[in-house]
Design a protein around this motif. Structure first.
Motif, PDB file in Angstrom:
ATOM      1  N   PHE A 105       0.827  -1.210   0.000  1.00 20.40           N
ATOM      2  CA  PHE A 105       0.000   0.000   0.000  1.00 20.40           C
ATOM      3  C   PHE A 105       0.865   1.265   0.000  1.00 20.40           C
ATOM      4  O   PHE A 105       0.526   2.267  -0.642  1.00 20.40           O
ATOM      5  N   MET A 106       1.983   1.247   0.719  1.00 21.01           N
ATOM      6  CA  MET A 106       2.896   2.402   0.717  1.00 21.01           C
ATOM      7  C   MET A 106       3.486   2.629  -0.660  1.00 21.01           C
ATOM      8  O   MET A 106       3.622   3.776  -1.114  1.00 21.01           O
ATOM      9  N   ILE A 107       3.843   1.516  -1.336  1.00 20.83           N
ATOM     10  CA  ILE A 107       4.386   1.638  -2.698  1.00 20.83           C
ATOM     11  C   ILE A 107       3.347   2.233  -3.634  1.00 20.83           C
ATOM     12  O   ILE A 107       3.627   3.124  -4.445  1.00 20.83           O
ATOM     13  N   ILE A 108       2.115   1.757  -3.498  1.00 16.55           N
ATOM     14  CA  ILE A 108       1.039   2.266  -4.352  1.00 16.55           C
ATOM     15  C   ILE A 108       0.816   3.757  -4.094  1.00 16.55           C
ATOM     16  O   ILE A 108       0.683   4.571  -5.016  1.00 16.55           O
ATOM     17  N   ALA A 109       0.782   4.127  -2.788  1.00 15.53           N
ATOM     18  CA  ALA A 109       0.585   5.536  -2.439  1.00 15.53           C
ATOM     19  C   ALA A 109       1.720   6.391  -2.988  1.00 15.53           C
ATOM     20  O   ALA A 109       1.498   7.498  -3.515  1.00 15.53           O
ATOM     21  N   ARG A 110       2.943   5.876  -2.848  1.00 17.30           N
ATOM     22  CA  ARG A 110       4.104   6.616  -3.368  1.00 17.30           C
ATOM     23  C   ARG A 110       4.010   6.789  -4.880  1.00 17.30           C
ATOM     24  O   ARG A 110       4.277   7.885  -5.419  1.00 17.30           O
ATOM     25  N   GLN A 111       3.628   5.746  -5.584  1.00 20.05           N
ATOM     26  CA  GLN A 111       3.523   5.805  -7.040  1.00 20.05           C
ATOM     27  C   GLN A 111       2.424   6.767  -7.478  1.00 20.05           C
ATOM     28  O   GLN A 111       2.600   7.530  -8.430  1.00 20.05           O
ATOM     29  N   LEU A 112       1.301   6.733  -6.747  1.00 24.01           N
ATOM     30  CA  LEU A 112       0.226   7.670  -7.089  1.00 24.01           C
ATOM     31  C   LEU A 112       0.664   9.111  -6.875  1.00 24.01           C
ATOM     32  O   LEU A 112       0.325  10.007  -7.658  1.00 24.01           O
ATOM     33  N   TYR A 113       1.446   9.362  -5.812  1.00 24.08           N
ATOM     34  CA  TYR A 113       1.975  10.705  -5.549  1.00 24.08           C
ATOM     35  C   TYR A 113       2.913  11.148  -6.670  1.00 24.08           C
ATOM     36  O   TYR A 113       2.846  12.281  -7.151  1.00 24.08           O
ATOM     37  N   ILE A 114       3.789  10.217  -7.103  1.00 22.68           N
ATOM     38  CA  ILE A 114       4.737  10.531  -8.188  1.00 22.68           C
ATOM     39  C   ILE A 114       3.976  10.836  -9.476  1.00 22.68           C
ATOM     40  O   ILE A 114       4.309  11.781 -10.206  1.00 22.68           O
ATOM     41  N   VAL A 115       2.946  10.034  -9.758  1.00 22.90           N
ATOM     42  CA  VAL A 115       2.143  10.263 -10.968  1.00 22.90           C
ATOM     43  C   VAL A 115       1.489  11.640 -10.922  1.00 22.90           C
ATOM     44  O   VAL A 115       1.476  12.384 -11.911  1.00 22.90           O
ATOM     45  N   LYS A 116       0.962  12.012  -9.735  1.00 24.47           N
ATOM     46  CA  LYS A 116       0.322  13.309  -9.584  1.00 24.47           C
ATOM     47  C   LYS A 116       1.326  14.448  -9.799  1.00 24.47           C
ATOM     48  O   LYS A 116       1.043  15.439 -10.485  1.00 24.47           O
ATOM     49  N   GLU A 117       2.530  14.316  -9.205  1.00 19.71           N
ATOM     50  CA  GLU A 117       3.563  15.337  -9.362  1.00 19.71           C
ATOM     51  C   GLU A 117       4.024  15.432 -10.817  1.00 19.71           C
ATOM     52  O   GLU A 117       4.289  16.527 -11.327  1.00 19.71           O
TER      53      GLU A 117
END
Length: 556
Positions: A105-117
């Protein structure tokens, strides 16, 4: 496209559910997974039924929808699988499994944050690609796309393109600095945005050039907008204690009246804008058929200028300068003439600005200088009076950085003594005053005389006298034409007295009438030239004038 995306999404869900049933060992035919597969295939097939031939408009929506689902789908599938795995364990998870889930879940959250940025960064890059960083206006790339789109949209209506070019903006940059120029560009951008309607787009194409696209345009609407813009530009800018008024020249072309393609519409507006500049600046001009003929002739002249020098189509004519009281010749001015093999004689007022704009004036000016020096030496060797020859020099010749060596070479190869050469410059050399002073000072040290041509015509003439190393000022013909007016006569006398007090020679240009000559003599002007004495003549005829002992030559 939405049907296709929904169909594929259901297909993925059905596959995921089927995997879960297999893991649990409870898969049988006719379950929910089979139903979802059938529905997904039906949706994909139905999407094919609604496909249209013209899909130009929906393309952007397709790409955005696909991108949105494409970003979310991998993470959503992972979460669904984790939930299914958890269910298969009947929520009986150990610490290791919980830790693994947390990490995932942390990896997914991190990836979603990177995609947003990344999306934000892409939006910023896109904005920079389509907008001018200084003014915030849309740039040339955006302009090209928008103009093409507006022309497509207005096929049954009309649209107008207004090209705006600031007058003498380079002088502001060179004299006050680029920061002052940037300040003016930002102010003008705000002015344009304030006075234009909400549906009117304004662009900065680069440098000091702006563009306005008017939808549903008529000629009357164009005139109203143009006059509003020009009127707004009359408001002065205050920069470093200087009050500056920036004027503009505007060219206008209409779609579909004048052109039906982006390239033609832009070309015609650009041509109209340059004609507005040639007409005195601070104005506007519509494109028309007459303008098309003018531009065709201009392009012909520009093209043929390149070979005129090689084919020896140019001639140097000479106009004598006389001491007004005695009528004795004291000098002469070398003037360029061009006889085109097909177009005939072309006025210098027509081809010299084109030569300056294209840079061809540098080679042409060097040729005139060499010819004038050689001709003067030839006359001196034949025992004719020792008089100086004046040669006009363009600011472009100064800017190319080799002018001093060009003059030295002309004197050396011709054998002319430097005191018999006079260089005539205009106030345009103020564009780079420091370099100009260095060059003129070096020329004066070598004995070459310096004259300011068209004195009194420009706004900085008095400022020039104080700074530039000069010997002569030449009164512009416009002063002489109206010398019978008392105010004009008073101004002429003031300039003459100013020149005398500064120990400068004053030469009056364009003397055509006896009363003008008498007024100048009364005002203590000693030297003049004009049609009253002689027009510019060929070298052969000038030789005849010099041979006359009296030195007098009145045009009959």
């Amino acid at each position: 496209m939405l049907l296709v995306v929904t169909g594929f999404s259901l297909h993925v869900i059905a596959d995921s559910y089927s995997v879960y049933l297999d893991i649990a060992g409870s898969y049988t035919q006719g379950t929910l997974a089979d139903l979802l597969w059938i529905i997904s295939v039906w949706l994909i097939g139905t999407a094919g039924f609604y496909v249209k031939e013209d899909r130009e408009e929906p393309v952007w929506e397709i790409e955005k929808t696909f991108k949105k689902f494409g970003n979310i789908l991998p993470y959503a599938s992972t979460i669904v699988l984790l939930i299914l795995v958890t269910l298969s364990y009947q929520w009986d998870l150990n610490v290791l499994s919980i830790g693994l889930f947390i990490i995932i879940f942390m990896i997914i959250a991190r990836q979603l944050y990177i995609v947003k940025e990344n999306d934000k960064l892409i939006d910023e890059f896109k904005h920079l690609a389509y907008h001018d960083p200084l003014t915030g206006l849309k740039n040339r790339i955006n302009f090209e796309e928008h103009l093409d789109y507006e022309m497509q949209k207005c096929r049954d209506n009309s649209a107008a393109l207004l090209l705006i070019d600031l007058d003498r903006f380079k002088v502001i940059n060179d004299t006050l600095g680029h920061q002052a120029g940037d300040f003016i560009l930002m102010k003008i951008s705000k002015y344009l945005q304030q006075i234009l309607a909400a549906d009117t787009q304004v662009f900065r194409l680069g440098g000091d050039e702006f563009a306005i696209i008017l939808p549903d345009a008529t000629k009357e609407k164009c005139i109203k907008v143009t006059e509003t813009v020009l009127d707004k530009f009359q408001k002065p800018f205050s920069i470093h204690g200087h009050e500056i008024i920036v004027t503009a020249s505007i060219g206008i072309s209409l779609f579909p009246l004048h052109a039906r393609t982006y390239e033609e519409l832009f070309k015609y507006a650009d041509a109209a804008m340059y004609l507005a500049k040639d007409g005195g600046k601070n104005g506007y001009r519509f494109y028309d058929d007459d303008l098309n003929q003018i531009m065709a002739r201009r392009m012909r002249i520009e093209s043929d200028l390149r070979k005129a020098l090689e084919e020896k189509q140019f001639k140097v004519y000479y106009q004598p300068k006389l001491e007004l009281k005695t009528k004795k010749i004291v000098g002469m001015e070398a003037l360029l003439r061009w006889k085109h093999p097909e177009l005939g004689w072309i006025s210098p007022a027509e081809f010299i600005p084109i030569a300056e704009e294209t840079g061809q004036i540098v080679s042409i000016g060097e040729w005139v200088l060499n010819e004038a020096c050689k001709q003067n030496v030839s006359w001196q060797q034949r025992g004719l009076p020792l008089v100086s020859v004046s040669v006009n020099v363009s600011v472009r010749q100064f800017q190319q950085g080799k002018f001093l060596s060009v003059v030295e070479k002309a004197l050396r190869e011709s054998g002319l003594q430097s005191q018999f050469l006079e260089i005539e410059v205009t106030e345009s050399i103020m564009q780079n005053i420091n370099d100009s002073i260095k060059i003129l000072t070096s020329l004066r040290k070598k004995g070459v005389k310096i004259a300011i041509d068209d004195f009194g015509k420009g706004y900085s003439s008095l400022h020039m006298i104080r700074q530039l190393p000069i010997d002569t000022i030449k009164l512009d013909k416009s002063f002489i034409d109206d010398i019978d007016d008392e105010m004009q006569l008073a101004m002429v006398k003031t300039i003459i007295l100013l020149g005398i007090d500064l120990n400068l020679t004053v030469v009056a240009e364009g003397i055509e009438r006896e009363y003008q000559l008498n007024k100048l003599i009364e005002g203590h002007c000693h030297i003049g030239q004009g049609y009253l004495f002689s027009k510019a003549v060929k070298a052969e005829k000038m030789e005849k004038i010099l041979k006359d002992n009296s030195g007098v030559y009145l045009q009959k």
